[in-house]
Design a protein around this motif. Structure first.
Motif, PDB file in Angstrom:
ATOM      1  N   ASN A   1       5.089   1.716  -0.762  1.00  0.00           N
ATOM      2  CA  ASN A   1       4.432   0.627  -0.067  1.00  0.00           C
ATOM      3  C   ASN A   1       5.113  -0.684  -0.438  1.00  0.00           C
ATOM      4  OD1 ASN A   1       2.647  -0.806   1.440  1.00  0.00           O
ATOM      5  ND2 ASN A   1       0.931  -0.597   0.051  1.00  0.00           N
TER       6      ASN A   1
ATOM      7  N   LEU B   1       4.343   0.945   4.922  1.00  0.00           N
ATOM      8  CA  LEU B   1       3.931   2.120   4.167  1.00  0.00           C
ATOM      9  C   LEU B   1       4.780   3.295   4.635  1.00  0.00           C
ATOM     10  CD1 LEU B   1       1.856   3.484   2.254  1.00  0.00           C
ATOM     11  CD2 LEU B   1       0.473   3.922   4.274  1.00  0.00           C
TER      12      LEU B   1
ATOM     13  N   THR C   1       3.531  -5.766   5.782  1.00  0.00           N
ATOM     14  CA  THR C   1       3.435  -4.642   4.869  1.00  0.00           C
ATOM     15  C   THR C   1       3.988  -3.397   5.543  1.00  0.00           C
ATOM     16  OG1 THR C   1       1.975  -3.346   3.451  1.00  0.00           O
ATOM     17  CG2 THR C   1       1.055  -4.067   5.522  1.00  0.00           C
TER      18      THR C   1
ATOM     19  N   VAL D   1       4.471   8.230  -1.844  1.00  0.00           N
ATOM     20  CA  VAL D   1       4.151   7.050  -1.040  1.00  0.00           C
ATOM     21  C   VAL D   1       4.927   5.840  -1.551  1.00  0.00           C
ATOM     22  CG1 VAL D   1       2.310   5.494  -0.314  1.00  0.00           C
ATOM     23  CG2 VAL D   1       1.846   7.930  -0.538  1.00  0.00           C
TER      24      VAL D   1
END
Length: 118
Positions: free
Chosen positions: A59, A90, A88, A57
């Motif tokens: 971010n 992700l 943001t 992941v």
């Protein structure tokens, strides 16, 4: 001897973490495992989930705005911002497919609280 709480324990509140804890409690009630083993398993779970999230992941977050006033009390920042923008993104890599998620927030005036990490 490592502390039980050496690694991030926040993932224990996820669905899989709660399920793991339920199974461990049932095994404990049936006297199949001891308390020390429960904590060792949970510590290993915390390490592995943390490792996977770091590996899979990505971010990012961007904050823009004009700070009108601010204060810092006990390592907590309180800000009043004008023309506040929060973005943001992700990205999750699974096999050879990338999953993307984005959130964009804009406000004329906004109150923000930030907590310093120790």
């Amino acid at each position: 001897f490592k502390s039980v709480f050496d690694y991030f324990t926040i993932y224990r509140s996820s669905k899989i973490g709660i399920s793991l804890i339920s199974v461990l409690i049932e095994l404990y009630k049936k006297r199949k495992i001891r308390t020390a083993l429960i904590f060792r398993i949970l510590n290993m779970y915390d390490q592995y989930i943390n490792f996977l999230l770091k590996k899979k992941v990505c971010n990012t977050a961007k904050i823009k705005g004009v700070v009108e006033e601010y204060s810092n009390i006990d390592k907590i920042w309180y800000l009043t911002s004008l023309d506040f923008k929060f973005k943001t993104g992700l990205t999750i890599q699974r096999k050879k497919v990338r999953y993307l998620s984005h959130i964009n927030i804009s406000r004329e005036k906004c109150y923000v609280m930030l907590i310093e990490k120790t």
